[in-house]
Design an enzyme around this catalytic site. Structure first.
Site, PDB file in Angstrom:
ATOM      1  N   CYS A  96       0.846  -1.191   0.000  1.00 53.82           N
ATOM      2  CA  CYS A  96       0.000   0.000   0.000  1.00 53.82           C
ATOM      3  C   CYS A  96       0.879   1.237   0.000  1.00 53.82           C
ATOM      4  CB  CYS A  96      -0.901  -0.016   1.233  1.00 53.82           C
ATOM      5  SG  CYS A  96      -2.040   1.375   1.330  1.00 53.82           S
ATOM      6  N   HIS A 138      -9.337  -3.697  -1.862  1.00 51.53           N
ATOM      7  CA  HIS A 138      -8.327  -2.918  -1.141  1.00 51.53           C
ATOM      8  C   HIS A 138      -8.745  -1.448  -1.061  1.00 51.53           C
ATOM      9  CE1 HIS A 138      -3.979  -2.006  -0.113  1.00 51.53           C
ATOM     10  NE2 HIS A 138      -4.393  -0.820  -0.521  1.00 51.53           N
ATOM     11  N   GLU A 139      -9.151  -0.887  -2.204  1.00 49.86           N
ATOM     12  CA  GLU A 139      -9.502   0.538  -2.249  1.00 49.86           C
ATOM     13  C   GLU A 139     -10.822   0.827  -1.525  1.00 49.86           C
ATOM     14  OE1 GLU A 139      -7.157   2.480  -2.985  1.00 49.86           O
ATOM     15  OE2 GLU A 139      -5.888   1.061  -4.045  1.00 49.86           O
ATOM     16  N   HIS A 142     -10.096   1.172   1.994  1.00 43.50           N
ATOM     17  CA  HIS A 142      -9.646   2.527   2.358  1.00 43.50           C
ATOM     18  C   HIS A 142     -10.841   3.443   2.608  1.00 43.50           C
ATOM     19  CE1 HIS A 142      -5.324   2.571   2.128  1.00 43.50           C
ATOM     20  NE2 HIS A 142      -5.307   2.026   0.926  1.00 43.50           N
TER      21      HIS A 142
END
Length: 163
Positions: A96, A138-139, A142
């Site tokens: 990341c 993953h995003e 976030h």
């Protein structure tokens, strides 16, 4: 356009990376269009990043951009929602931009359907698998205040090559 500073969390002190992001309301505003272009330019300037979420550049909004290298139909995802997710999983190595020097193996769904808006405010849906599915999860993580290290089986420090 400009390169934005990427927020990092090595000692667990970044509040923006741990906050749930707010929905984007006015996609077509000049401010939002500038943010999108700046995020794309920032991602392109990274050495090996393939995705960048707004919280990573200090903006608490539900938007992420993906690298053109992934060959997705869209590279801008605004207010993304994972619509359908498979039970089949894959464990892949992740890193990341907000956790420089760390990587880990993370188990994620092997494929999924995501719905989002593009930079013109048009809604789209797409099915992604493999690395693209890993990127979306993953995003979206976030945007929900999660980091890959929260799900990693083991965290490893990446040795920096000496030049």
């Amino acid at each position: 356009m400009s390169i934005l500073k990427i927020e990092t969390e090595l000692k667990g002190k970044s509040k923006i990376l741990r906050a749930r992001s707010k929905e984007v309301v006015d996609i077509k505003s000049a401010e939002m269009q500038k943010l999108i272009k700046d995020m794309q330019e920032t991602l392109a300037a990274t050495e090996n990043g393939i995705g960048l979420a707004a919280p990573q550049v200090g903006v608490n909004l539900r938007i992420f951009v993906a690298s053109h290298a992934l060959e997705l139909n869209h590279t801008v995802f605004i207010n993304p929602a994972i619509a359908k997710i498979t039970d089949r999983t894959e464990t892949m190595e992740e890193g990341c931009l907000s956790l420089p020097g760390l990587c880990g193996r993370v188990k994620r769904a092997a494929s999924l359907k995501v719905a989002a808006y593009n930079e013109r405010g048009r809604k789209f849906k797409m099915k992604v698998q493999g690395l693209a599915a890993q990127l979306v999860q993953h995003e979206v993580g976030h945007l929900d205040g999660e980091l890959f290290k929260d799900k990693a089986e083991e965290l490893l420090e990446i040795e920096k090559s000496k030049k």
